[in-house]
Design a protein around this motif. Structure first.
Motif, short mmCIF file in Angstrom:
data_model
loop_
_atom_site.label_atom_id
_atom_site.label_comp_id
_atom_site.label_asym_id
_atom_site.label_seq_id
_atom_site.Cartn_x
_atom_site.Cartn_y
_atom_site.Cartn_z
N TRP A 2 43.00 -7.46 23.76
CA TRP A 2 44.23 -6.59 23.96
C TRP A 2 45.25 -7.34 24.64
O TRP A 2 45.11 -7.76 25.96
N TRP A 43 54.50 8.00 23.48
CA TRP A 43 53.36 7.16 23.69
C TRP A 43 53.77 5.94 23.01
O TRP A 43 54.01 5.91 21.89
N GLU A 57 49.22 10.86 21.25
CA GLU A 57 48.69 11.07 22.80
C GLU A 57 47.21 10.73 22.72
O GLU A 57 46.76 10.12 23.76
N GLU A 58 46.61 11.13 21.87
CA GLU A 58 44.98 11.01 21.41
C GLU A 58 44.80 9.30 21.43
O GLU A 58 43.98 8.88 22.22
N GLU A 59 45.43 8.68 20.71
CA GLU A 59 45.45 7.26 20.51
C GLU A 59 45.73 6.76 21.91
O GLU A 59 45.01 5.47 22.44
N ARG A 61 45.43 7.72 24.91
CA ARG A 61 44.44 8.09 25.97
C ARG A 61 43.12 7.20 25.42
O ARG A 61 42.52 6.59 26.41
N ASP A 62 42.89 7.09 24.24
CA ASP A 62 41.75 6.24 23.85
C ASP A 62 42.00 4.84 24.26
O ASP A 62 40.92 4.07 24.65
N ALA A 63 42.95 4.14 23.96
CA ALA A 63 43.32 2.80 24.44
C ALA A 63 43.41 2.45 25.67
O ALA A 63 42.93 1.73 26.13
N ASP A 65 41.58 4.52 27.98
CA ASP A 65 40.21 4.76 28.28
C ASP A 65 39.45 3.34 28.05
O ASP A 65 38.50 2.93 29.13
N LEU A 66 39.76 2.75 26.86
CA LEU A 66 38.99 1.39 26.58
C LEU A 66 39.48 0.23 27.55
O LEU A 66 38.82 -0.66 27.95
N ARG A 67 40.85 0.44 28.20
CA ARG A 67 41.12 -0.76 29.05
C ARG A 67 40.73 -0.26 30.44
O ARG A 67 40.62 -1.18 31.35
N PRO A 69 37.71 1.58 31.71
CA PRO A 69 36.58 2.31 31.60
C PRO A 69 36.16 2.75 33.04
O PRO A 69 36.29 2.38 34.09
#
Length: 72
Positions: A2, A43, A57-59, A61-63, A65-67, A69
């Protein structure tokens, strides 16, 4: 790998530029590559000073969270 940053647009700057809160810093980025309208509160993904894409917003938050953890 990323390479981009995920952040939220906080302010519109001179035509074609925005301020983006990328967590640990605020970045001024160009909208040169964008065809979609971008506004404060959106975003986005940015890299090398360019906004590359809008995210829901969901995308975002997911991104994030991946970065970043949660440990524990």
């Amino acid at each position: 790998m990323w390479l981009g940053m995920v952040g939220r647009v906080t302010a519109m700057r001179s035509p074609g530029c925005v301020d983006v809160d990328a967590g640990d810093r605020v970045v001024t980025a160009s909208l040169l590559t964008m065809t979609d309208a971008v506004q404060a509160g959106d975003w986005v993904v940015l890299h090398s000073g360019l906004v590359l894409a809008l995210l829901t917003e969901e995308e975002a938050r997911d991104a994030l969270d991946l970065r970043n953890p949660t440990t524990g």
